[in-house]
Scaffold this motif. Structure first.
Motif, mmCIF file in Angstrom:
data_model
loop_
_atom_site.group_PDB
_atom_site.id
_atom_site.type_symbol
_atom_site.label_atom_id
_atom_site.label_comp_id
_atom_site.label_asym_id
_atom_site.label_seq_id
_atom_site.Cartn_x
_atom_site.Cartn_y
_atom_site.Cartn_z
ATOM 1 N N PRO A 1 0.803 -1.226 0.000
ATOM 2 C CA PRO A 1 0.000 0.000 0.000
ATOM 3 C C PRO A 1 0.838 1.281 0.000
ATOM 4 C CG PRO A 1 -1.002 -1.592 1.459
ATOM 5 C CD PRO A 1 0.301 -2.201 0.997
ATOM 6 N N GLY A 2 0.357 2.257 -0.781
ATOM 7 C CA GLY A 2 1.002 3.562 -0.797
ATOM 8 C C GLY A 2 2.165 3.699 -1.741
ATOM 9 N N VAL A 3 2.480 2.681 -2.527
ATOM 10 C CA VAL A 3 3.577 2.781 -3.493
ATOM 11 C C VAL A 3 3.144 3.662 -4.656
ATOM 12 C CG1 VAL A 3 4.922 1.453 -5.192
ATOM 13 C CG2 VAL A 3 4.613 0.582 -2.862
ATOM 14 N N ARG A 4 4.092 4.420 -5.215
ATOM 15 C CA ARG A 4 3.822 5.310 -6.346
ATOM 16 C C ARG A 4 4.787 4.980 -7.484
ATOM 17 N NH1 ARG A 4 0.168 5.716 -3.251
ATOM 18 N NH2 ARG A 4 -0.547 7.603 -2.187
ATOM 19 N N ILE A 5 4.244 4.617 -8.625
ATOM 20 C CA ILE A 5 5.039 4.327 -9.819
ATOM 21 C C ILE A 5 4.679 5.375 -10.869
ATOM 22 C CG2 ILE A 5 5.660 2.624 -11.566
ATOM 23 C CD1 ILE A 5 6.309 1.747 -8.711
ATOM 24 N N GLY A 6 5.650 6.186 -11.264
ATOM 25 C CA GLY A 6 5.390 7.280 -12.183
ATOM 26 C C GLY A 6 5.177 6.834 -13.619
ATOM 27 N N HIS A 7 4.861 7.788 -14.464
ATOM 28 C CA HIS A 7 4.592 7.497 -15.866
ATOM 29 C C HIS A 7 5.852 7.035 -16.590
ATOM 30 C CE1 HIS A 7 5.989 11.689 -15.856
ATOM 31 N NE2 HIS A 7 6.392 11.478 -17.095
ATOM 32 N N THR B 1 8.654 5.233 -3.940
ATOM 33 C CA THR B 1 8.324 6.012 -5.129
ATOM 34 C C THR B 1 9.346 5.750 -6.230
ATOM 35 O OG1 THR B 1 7.325 7.786 -3.814
ATOM 36 C CG2 THR B 1 8.033 8.347 -6.032
ATOM 37 N N VAL B 2 8.863 5.464 -7.420
ATOM 38 C CA VAL B 2 9.722 5.295 -8.587
ATOM 39 C C VAL B 2 9.233 6.249 -9.667
ATOM 40 C CG1 VAL B 2 10.603 3.722 -10.346
ATOM 41 C CG2 VAL B 2 10.103 2.859 -8.049
ATOM 42 N N GLY B 3 10.109 7.116 -10.134
ATOM 43 C CA GLY B 3 9.755 7.963 -11.258
ATOM 44 C C GLY B 3 9.352 9.378 -10.924
ATOM 45 N N ALA B 4 9.715 9.855 -9.729
ATOM 46 C CA ALA B 4 9.554 11.285 -9.460
ATOM 47 C C ALA B 4 10.599 12.057 -10.258
ATOM 48 C CB ALA B 4 9.709 11.561 -7.965
ATOM 49 N N ASP B 5 10.346 13.336 -10.510
ATOM 50 C CA ASP B 5 11.316 14.158 -11.226
ATOM 51 C C ASP B 5 12.608 14.288 -10.424
ATOM 52 O OD1 ASP B 5 9.631 14.531 -13.330
ATOM 53 O OD2 ASP B 5 9.521 16.709 -13.171
ATOM 54 N N GLY B 6 13.720 14.400 -11.135
ATOM 55 C CA GLY B 6 14.998 14.612 -10.491
ATOM 56 C C GLY B 6 15.113 16.024 -9.929
ATOM 57 N N PHE B 7 16.105 16.204 -9.069
ATOM 58 C CA PHE B 7 16.340 17.505 -8.413
ATOM 59 C C PHE B 7 17.277 18.311 -9.310
ATOM 60 C CE2 PHE B 7 18.286 20.191 -5.042
ATOM 61 C CZ PHE B 7 17.121 20.754 -4.545
ATOM 62 N N SER B 8 16.688 18.959 -10.314
ATOM 63 C CA SER B 8 17.479 19.660 -11.330
ATOM 64 C C SER B 8 16.984 21.090 -11.475
ATOM 65 C CB SER B 8 17.373 18.931 -12.678
ATOM 66 O OG SER B 8 17.899 17.633 -12.596
ATOM 67 N N ASN C 1 9.494 3.996 1.739
ATOM 68 C CA ASN C 1 9.812 5.420 1.593
ATOM 69 C C ASN C 1 11.119 5.680 0.858
ATOM 70 O OD1 ASN C 1 7.452 6.410 2.902
ATOM 71 N ND2 ASN C 1 8.364 5.897 4.864
ATOM 72 N N SER C 2 11.535 4.746 0.037
ATOM 73 C CA SER C 2 12.696 4.973 -0.822
ATOM 74 C C SER C 2 12.251 5.610 -2.128
ATOM 75 C CB SER C 2 13.420 3.658 -1.104
ATOM 76 O OG SER C 2 14.034 3.167 0.058
ATOM 77 N N CYS C 3 13.191 6.284 -2.790
ATOM 78 C CA CYS C 3 12.853 7.023 -4.009
ATOM 79 C C CYS C 3 13.896 6.768 -5.086
ATOM 80 C CB CYS C 3 12.796 8.521 -3.739
ATOM 81 S SG CYS C 3 11.594 9.000 -2.488
ATOM 82 N N ILE C 4 13.423 6.507 -6.291
ATOM 83 C CA ILE C 4 14.296 6.429 -7.467
ATOM 84 C C ILE C 4 13.781 7.466 -8.465
ATOM 85 C CG2 ILE C 4 15.168 4.990 -9.338
ATOM 86 C CD1 ILE C 4 14.701 2.558 -7.568
ATOM 87 N N ASP C 5 14.590 8.486 -8.729
ATOM 88 C CA ASP C 5 14.161 9.584 -9.593
ATOM 89 C C ASP C 5 14.343 9.233 -11.069
ATOM 90 O OD1 ASP C 5 13.560 11.061 -7.376
ATOM 91 O OD2 ASP C 5 15.357 12.323 -7.471
ATOM 92 N N ARG C 6 13.509 9.798 -11.897
ATOM 93 C CA ARG C 6 13.614 9.593 -13.339
ATOM 94 C C ARG C 6 14.782 10.407 -13.896
ATOM 95 N NH1 ARG C 6 8.692 9.420 -14.369
ATOM 96 N NH2 ARG C 6 8.862 9.261 -16.622
ATOM 97 N N GLY C 7 15.258 10.023 -15.066
ATOM 98 C CA GLY C 7 16.377 10.717 -15.679
ATOM 99 C C GLY C 7 15.975 12.032 -16.307
ATOM 100 N N THR C 8 16.980 12.875 -16.556
ATOM 101 C CA THR C 8 16.715 14.161 -17.196
ATOM 102 C C THR C 8 16.390 13.971 -18.668
ATOM 103 O OG1 THR C 8 18.270 15.200 -15.664
ATOM 104 C CG2 THR C 8 17.627 16.469 -17.601
#
Length: 363
Positions: free
Chosen positions: A157-163, A178-185, A232-239
Motif C-alpha cells: 500500500p502507498g507505493v507510487r510508480i510514475g509514468h 516512489t519510482v519515477g519522481a522528477d529529479g532535483f534539477s 519510503n525509498s525514491c528512485i528519480d527519473r532521468g533528465t
C-alpha cells in the motif's frame, strides 16, 4: 503449513535427522519456542538457549550434536542463515491482500492487466499501463501512464510508480516507495553561488542572489528483474536518458537515487543511502547505511562502503571504503587510532615544552 521436518529438508536441500515426521507450524527464537515451533538455533551460542524453551526441533549448523541438546529432530545446514531464506519463504503467510479487482479501484480502460492480477482498494492504474501476470497491486497504489510492471510484482500500500517507468519481473516495493519522481534539477541564469563554491572550493565572491529555473525530467526509470525497494525509498527519473537499476538489486528504507544514476546488478543499497545525479555504480556493490555518493562519480564492481561513508571521488573496483572523505578502510581505521592518541601526545608535548622552558635548578 504445518510442515514436517522431512518436507522442510527436501524443500531447502539440507540434511534432516531424528523424527523427521515431526510437524512444525512456525519459527521462533530458541528461548521462546513452543512445542510446535522450529527453533532457530543457528550458532552454538544460540543453542544454549534451547533449554529455556520447549522446542522439539531446531535448525542447527552442520555437525551439531542435536541429541545432546535434548531435541527430537534437527535440520542441519552448512550455512544456516542461507537456509533461513528458503525457510522464511515457506513460513510466510503473506499480508493477506485480497484477490481480484476491488470495486473502489480506478483502472483506465486502456490499461492492460494480465491473468491473476489483484488490485486493492482505491488503487489507481493509469492509461496504457501494463501489469504482468500474478502481480499484486496493494491499496492506494498509483501506477502512472504508460508504466510497465513485469510478472509477480508485489506493490504494498502507498507505493507510487510514475509514468513511463519500466520494471522487470518479481519486483517488490514496500510502503511509500516512489519510482519515477522528477529529479532535483534546477539552474540559475548566471553561475550560482553553489557553482562558484564547487569550482573554487570555498570562494563565492561575486555571486548574486538569483531564482532557480526548473529542468524537467524527460527520461524514465528502467528497473531489472528481482529488485526490492524499501519503504519510503525514491528512485528519480532521468533528465534525458533513463535512470537504470540492474537485476537483483535490494534497497533498504529511505534510500534516495538521483536522476541519471546507473546501478549494476546485485547491489545492496542500505538505509538512508543517497546517490547524487549521474553517478555510476558497478556490480555487486554494497553501500552501508547513510553512505553518500557525490554526483558524476564512478564506483567499481565489488566495492563495499562502511556506514556513514561519504564518497567524493571515484572508487576503483574491489575497494573497501570508510569515512569522510572516503578512503580505504584500513587507512581510515589507522587514522582513527592515531586520532585517539592525540590527547596523550598533546600532554606529552606540553610536558616537554615545560621541561625545556624551565630547566631543573639543580643543573
Amino acid at each position: 503449513m504445518p510442515f514436517t521436518i522431512a518436507e522442510i529438508a527436501a524443500a531447502l536441500g539440507i540434511r534432516a535427522e531424528g523424527d523427521t515426521s515431526l510437524s512444525v507450524s512456525a519459527v521462533a527464537e530458541p528461548s521462546q519456542a513452543r512445542a510446535y515451533d522450529l527453533a532457530l538455533a543457528m550458532k552454538p551460542e544460540f543453542a544454549t538457549q534451547l533449554a529455556d524453551g520447549r522446542a522439539r526441533a531446531a535448525m542447527l549448523w552442520a555437525g551439531a550434536d542435536w541429541q545432546a541438546l535434548g531435541l527430537s529432530a534437527a535440520l542441519l545446514a552448512p550455512r544456516p542463515r542461507y537456509a533461513m531464506s528458503g525457510l522464511s519463504a515457506m513460513m510466510d503467510a503473506g499480508a493477506g491482500y485480497g484477490v481480484g479487482i476491488h470495486p473502489t479501484a480506478v483502472i483506465d480502460p486502456t490499461a492492460t492487466l494480465a491473468e491473476g492480477v489483484s488490485v486493492g482498494p482505491f488503487a489507481v492504474i493509469g492509461a496504457d499501463a501494463v501489469i504482468g501476470a500474478g502481480s499484486v497491486i496493494g491499496a492506494q497504489v498509483f501506477v502512472g501512464r504508460g508504466a510497465r510492471i513485469g510478472q509477480g510484482a508485489l506493490l504494498h500500500p502507498g507505493v507510487r510508480i510514475g509514468h513511463d517507468v519500466t520494471i522487470g519481473d518479481r519486483f517488490i516495493a514496500h510502503f511509500g516507495a516512489t519510482v519515477g519522481a522528477d529529479g532535483f534539477s534546477f539552474v540559475t541564469p548566471e553561475p550560482s553561488a553553489a557553482e562558484k563554491v564547487r569550482e573554487t572550493l570555498g570562494d563565492q565572491a561575486g555571486a548574486t542572489a538569483q531564482s532557480y529555473a526548473r529542468i524537467h525530467s524527460l527520461g524514465g526509470v528502467v528497473i531489472g528483474d528481482d529488485v526490492e525497494l524499501g519503504a519510503n525509498s525514491c528512485i528519480d527519473r532521468g533528465t534525458v536518458r533513463a535512470t537504470q537499476i540492474g537485476n537483483g538489486c535490494k534497497f533498504d528504507n529511505l534510500a534516495q537515487i538521483g536522476h541519471n544514476v546507473v546501478i549494476g546488478n546485485d547491489c545492496l543499497i542500505c538505509a538512508q543511502v543517497g546517490i547524487a545525479g549521474s553517478s555510476r555504480i558497478g556490480n555487486n556493490v554494497v553501500l552501508g547505511g547513510q553512505t553518500g555518493v557525490s554526483d558524476n562519480l564512478f564506483i567499481g564492481d565489488n566495492v563495499i562502503t562502511g556506514g556513514a561513508t561519504k564518497v567524493l571521488s571515484n572508487v576503483p573496483a574491489g575497494r573497501v571504503m570508510l569515512g569522510y572523505p572516503a578512503m580505504k578502510m584500513d587507512t581510515q581505521l589507522d587514522l582513527y587510532r592515531q586520532l585517539r592518541r592525540l590527547p596523550r601526545l598533546i600532554a606529552d608535548v606540553a610536558a616537554l615544552k615545560k621541561s625545556v622552558s624551565k630547566p631543573d635548578s639543580s643543573d
